[in-house]
Scaffold this motif. Structure first.
Motif, mmCIF file in Angstrom:
data_model
loop_
_atom_site.group_PDB
_atom_site.id
_atom_site.type_symbol
_atom_site.label_atom_id
_atom_site.label_comp_id
_atom_site.label_asym_id
_atom_site.label_seq_id
_atom_site.Cartn_x
_atom_site.Cartn_y
_atom_site.Cartn_z
ATOM 1 N N ARG A 6 -11.744 13.523 8.579
ATOM 2 C CA ARG A 6 -10.877 13.109 7.479
ATOM 3 C C ARG A 6 -10.387 11.688 7.731
ATOM 4 N N ARG A 7 -10.711 10.768 6.825
ATOM 5 C CA ARG A 7 -10.335 9.384 7.006
ATOM 6 C C ARG A 7 -8.827 9.200 6.830
ATOM 7 N N GLY A 8 -8.270 8.319 7.637
ATOM 8 C CA GLY A 8 -6.850 8.009 7.529
ATOM 9 C C GLY A 8 -6.237 7.814 8.898
ATOM 10 N N PHE A 9 -5.361 6.809 9.006
ATOM 11 C CA PHE A 9 -4.720 6.524 10.284
ATOM 12 C C PHE A 9 -3.940 7.729 10.796
ATOM 13 N N CYS A 52 -4.433 9.883 14.260
ATOM 14 C CA CYS A 52 -3.332 10.015 15.225
ATOM 15 C C CYS A 52 -2.990 11.480 15.476
ATOM 16 N N HIS A 53 -2.930 12.266 14.404
ATOM 17 C CA HIS A 53 -2.515 13.661 14.585
ATOM 18 C C HIS A 53 -3.601 14.471 15.283
ATOM 19 N N ALA A 54 -4.851 14.141 15.024
ATOM 20 C CA ALA A 54 -5.930 14.815 15.743
ATOM 21 C C ALA A 54 -5.814 14.546 17.240
ATOM 22 N N GLY A 55 -5.449 13.318 17.587
ATOM 23 C CA GLY A 55 -5.245 12.994 18.996
ATOM 24 C C GLY A 55 -4.056 13.721 19.583
ATOM 25 N N LEU A 56 -2.970 13.807 18.813
ATOM 26 C CA LEU A 56 -1.780 14.501 19.290
ATOM 27 C C LEU A 56 -2.062 15.977 19.540
ATOM 28 N N THR A 57 -2.773 16.617 18.639
ATOM 29 C CA THR A 57 -3.044 18.048 18.812
ATOM 30 C C THR A 57 -4.067 18.301 19.920
ATOM 31 N N THR A 58 -4.870 17.296 20.217
ATOM 32 C CA THR A 58 -5.832 17.421 21.316
ATOM 33 C C THR A 58 -5.174 17.170 22.665
ATOM 34 N N ALA A 59 -4.164 16.321 22.684
ATOM 35 C CA ALA A 59 -3.499 15.941 23.938
ATOM 36 C C ALA A 59 -2.930 17.164 24.651
ATOM 37 N N GLU A 60 -2.917 17.083 25.969
ATOM 38 C CA GLU A 60 -2.393 18.174 26.791
ATOM 39 C C GLU A 60 -1.270 17.713 27.713
ATOM 40 N N ALA A 61 -1.075 16.409 27.815
ATOM 41 C CA ALA A 61 -0.087 15.870 28.744
ATOM 42 C C ALA A 61 1.337 16.100 28.257
ATOM 43 N N GLU A 62 2.269 16.010 29.176
ATOM 44 C CA GLU A 62 3.681 16.183 28.831
ATOM 45 C C GLU A 62 4.168 15.059 27.928
ATOM 46 N N ILE A 63 3.718 13.845 28.194
ATOM 47 C CA ILE A 63 4.085 12.683 27.389
ATOM 48 C C ILE A 63 2.839 12.147 26.707
ATOM 49 N N THR A 94 3.291 15.644 8.528
ATOM 50 C CA THR A 94 2.335 16.049 7.502
ATOM 51 C C THR A 94 1.535 14.892 6.918
ATOM 52 N N ASP A 95 2.031 13.669 7.033
ATOM 53 C CA ASP A 95 1.315 12.530 6.461
ATOM 54 C C ASP A 95 0.035 12.285 7.257
ATOM 55 N N ARG A 96 -1.054 12.024 6.554
ATOM 56 C CA ARG A 96 -2.320 11.767 7.231
ATOM 57 C C ARG A 96 -2.896 10.396 6.855
ATOM 58 N N ARG A 97 -2.048 9.550 6.271
ATOM 59 C CA ARG A 97 -2.484 8.212 5.901
ATOM 60 C C ARG A 97 -1.645 7.185 6.670
ATOM 61 N N SER A 98 -1.338 6.082 6.035
ATOM 62 C CA SER A 98 -0.610 5.004 6.706
ATOM 63 C C SER A 98 0.858 5.343 6.958
ATOM 64 N N GLY A 99 1.363 6.388 6.297
ATOM 65 C CA GLY A 99 2.765 6.742 6.455
ATOM 66 C C GLY A 99 3.077 7.513 7.727
ATOM 67 N N TYR A 100 2.066 7.890 8.483
ATOM 68 C CA TYR A 100 2.279 8.719 9.671
ATOM 69 C C TYR A 100 3.260 8.101 10.678
ATOM 70 N N PRO A 101 3.109 6.829 11.071
ATOM 71 C CA PRO A 101 4.048 6.269 12.056
ATOM 72 C C PRO A 101 5.490 6.264 11.557
ATOM 73 N N LEU A 102 5.664 5.978 10.263
ATOM 74 C CA LEU A 102 7.008 5.961 9.701
ATOM 75 C C LEU A 102 7.581 7.370 9.619
ATOM 76 N N GLN A 103 6.764 8.338 9.220
ATOM 77 C CA GLN A 103 7.259 9.710 9.143
ATOM 78 C C GLN A 103 7.731 10.201 10.509
ATOM 79 N N MET A 104 7.036 9.791 11.541
ATOM 80 C CA MET A 104 7.449 10.160 12.893
ATOM 81 C C MET A 104 8.849 9.637 13.194
ATOM 82 N N VAL A 105 9.099 8.384 12.819
ATOM 83 C CA VAL A 105 10.414 7.781 13.085
ATOM 84 C C VAL A 105 11.493 8.431 12.230
ATOM 85 N N VAL A 106 11.202 8.642 10.950
ATOM 86 C CA VAL A 106 12.192 9.225 10.046
ATOM 87 C C VAL A 106 12.582 10.629 10.498
ATOM 88 N N ARG A 107 11.594 11.444 10.805
ATOM 89 C CA ARG A 107 11.906 12.824 11.200
ATOM 90 C C ARG A 107 12.580 12.874 12.569
#
Length: 237
Positions: A63-66, A70-81, A166-179
């Motif tokens: 699925r195209r979109g920043f 990013c979220h695919a990487g986050l869900t794949t990650a296993e590290a604490e940070i 939930t954002d899968r486009r350019s709004g993802y970084p901002l949604q992270m900060v807002v939430r």
């Protein structure tokens, strides 16, 4: 020389779309002992093969979109940070060692990189103007006095997943900060050098791209506070 952070494990999510030229520089600067998670978002230039050959874990996100990458990487990650960084050689991932240390030590729940342009062409005027507009809108929405909504950041993985992004486009970084802000996280901003990228930007390289990014992020800012703060978990680990 690579920086070294302390005892916790760290994964670095690197969203990637046709970054074959930049990947060797970027991956060479991942701190020792960390894992690079390169999320290939439909590259046609052999980026995935190059990243894999350089020792990165490669995830394919169709699925195209920043935000999707990013979220695919986050869900794949296993590290604490988990850290995030662009994959275009405009930002040095070695600097993330300091970000991770602040999160590990409890000095912050979310650390953001404030981009400081180095040299001509590092940050086009239209992209900088869009960032300024969004920063002011974010201040009105959350009270945060941030100067940049850049892609370089660090936080604890479980807390990030708890934000329910939930954002899968350019709004993802901002949604992270807002939430994160609505959930009471301690958010810090750190200056980082911003270099001219390798290759052409896929998001803010044109006025049209910047407009699209601002539109995506404006939708995020319109979220009701009750929805954005649904998790209310905070970022403390």
């Amino acid at each position: 020389m690579k920086s070294v952070t302390a005892s916790v494990t760290v994964d670095v999510v690197l969203p990637c779309l046709n970054e074959a030229e930049a990947l060797p520089w970027v991956l060479a600067r991942i701190p020792d002992g960390w894992r690079a998670v390169v999320v290939d978002n439909g590259s046609t230039d052999g980026s995935a093969e190059i990243a894999r050959g350089l020792g990165a874990r490669v995830v394919h996100e169709q699925r195209r979109g920043f935000g999707a990458a990013c979220h695919a990487g986050l869900t794949t990650a296993e590290a604490e940070i988990v850290c995030f960084c662009d994959c275009d050689a405009s930002l040095d991932p070695g600097l993330l060692a300091g970000f991770a240390r602040m999160v590990e030590d409890g000095a912050a729940d979310l650390v953001l990189g404030r981009r400081r342009p180095q040299g001509r062409g590092a940050w086009p005027l239209h992209a900088r103007a869009g960032n300024l507009v969004l920063s002011r809108m974010l201040r009105r929405r959350t009270g945060l006095r941030l100067h940049d909504l850049g892609p370089m950041r660090a936080a604890r993985r479980e807390a990030l997943l708890g934000l329910g992004l939930t954002d899968r486009r350019s709004g993802y970084p901002l949604q992270m900060v807002v939430r994160a802000a609505d959930s009471g996280w301690r958010i810090r901003e750190v200056d980082v050098p911003y270099l001219p990228r390798t290759g052409r930007s896929k998001v803010t390289g044109t006025w049209r791209g910047t407009y699209q990014a601002v539109r995506d992020m404006s939708r995020v800012l319109a979220e009701p506070v009750a929805t954005a703060a649904a998790t209310g978990t905070g970022g403390r680990g």
